[in-house]
Design a protein around this motif. Structure first.
Motif, short mmCIF file in Angstrom:
data_model
loop_
_atom_site.label_atom_id
_atom_site.label_comp_id
_atom_site.label_asym_id
_atom_site.label_seq_id
_atom_site.Cartn_x
_atom_site.Cartn_y
_atom_site.Cartn_z
N ASP A 40 -5.32 3.05 -2.04
CA ASP A 40 -5.03 3.53 -0.70
C ASP A 40 -6.02 2.88 0.23
O ASP A 40 -7.23 2.90 -0.03
CB ASP A 40 -5.17 5.05 -0.60
CG ASP A 40 -3.97 5.80 -1.17
OD1 ASP A 40 -2.87 5.22 -1.21
OD2 ASP A 40 -4.15 6.97 -1.55
N LYS A 47 -6.64 7.85 5.85
CA LYS A 47 -5.70 7.12 5.00
C LYS A 47 -4.68 6.42 5.89
O LYS A 47 -4.12 7.02 6.80
CB LYS A 47 -5.01 8.08 4.03
CG LYS A 47 -4.16 7.36 3.00
CD LYS A 47 -3.86 8.18 1.77
CE LYS A 47 -2.99 9.36 2.04
NZ LYS A 47 -2.48 9.98 0.81
N ALA A 50 -0.70 2.15 1.60
CA ALA A 50 -0.74 1.92 0.15
C ALA A 50 -0.77 0.40 -0.04
O ALA A 50 -0.03 -0.33 0.63
CB ALA A 50 0.50 2.51 -0.51
N TYR A 65 1.64 4.12 5.74
CA TYR A 65 2.34 5.39 5.54
C TYR A 65 3.06 5.79 6.83
O TYR A 65 2.53 5.60 7.93
CB TYR A 65 1.35 6.49 5.13
CG TYR A 65 0.77 6.27 3.74
CD1 TYR A 65 1.58 6.36 2.62
CD2 TYR A 65 -0.58 5.97 3.57
CE1 TYR A 65 1.07 6.16 1.34
CE2 TYR A 65 -1.11 5.77 2.30
CZ TYR A 65 -0.27 5.87 1.20
OH TYR A 65 -0.79 5.66 -0.07
N CYS A 68 1.31 7.50 9.56
CA CYS A 68 0.18 6.74 10.13
C CYS A 68 0.66 5.56 10.95
O CYS A 68 -0.12 4.66 11.28
CB CYS A 68 -0.71 6.23 9.00
SG CYS A 68 -1.33 7.51 7.92
#
Length: 183
Positions: A40, A47, A50, A65, A68
């Protein structure tokens, strides 16, 4: 969030952003032309994406993500405005993007792991590095470095090996040898 298995936090600072990994998994046996890994990607402790590479020479896949996306767009726009990075090894220029960030973090992570492995070895051996980056270790049966340092004969033995190997152009890597033995 936090430190990797070496106890160090590996980070990459680019401008106002600090990048790091969590959940970093590296598979050496699957790494052929590139590093096989999954992690990650974090930016400023949050975060973001990925990351993964199957190790067969293809690009690193970085997926921001969905939750995000706004931060990802801002980071990607910031990185895109950065000048290209010159890669002397392959005589090319690289775009500064999330793939570059992930690949650079993998390099730094693996360097930190190798450094930690070498430093663990120095508890029991004298470790030297040659000009090409190869390592050589010299050990004593039934004696670790601390035990050798505890006696005048042990110190003398350590000093003799250090002098002999450094005279051949090798560099001592150990950080646990007193300065007076290095003279």
């Amino acid at each position: 969030m936090g430190k990797n298995e070496t106890g160090q936090k590996v980070e990459l600072k680019i401008g106002k952003y600090t990048f790091s990994f969590t959940k970093f998994q590296y598979v050496e046996r699957m790494s052929e032309e590139t590093y096989c890994f999954a992690a990650d990607l974090m930016v400023d402790g949050r975060k973001l994406a990925a990351c993964e590479n199957n190790g067969h020479g293809g690009p690193t896949n970085v997926r921001v993500y969905p939750e995000c996306r706004e931060l990802g767009d801002a980071v990607e726009a910031f990185l895109a405005a950065r000048p290209k990075v010159r890669c002397e090894e392959y005589d090319m220029e690289l775009d500064v993007n999330l793939e570059y960030v992930a690949d650079t973090l993998v390099e730094k992570e693996l360097e930190a792991r190798e450094h930690a492995r070498i430093m663990r070895m120095t508890a029991t051996k004298l470790v030297f590095r040659d000009g090409k980056g190869n390592y050589y270790a010299f050990g004593w049966k039934k004696q670790d470095i601390a035990g050798l340092l505890a006696t005048p004969a042990g110190k003398s033995s350590l000093q003799a090996v250090i002098r002999h190997e450094t005279a051949k152009g090798l560099t001592l890597v150990n950080e646990n040898i007193p300065v007076e033995l290095l003279k």
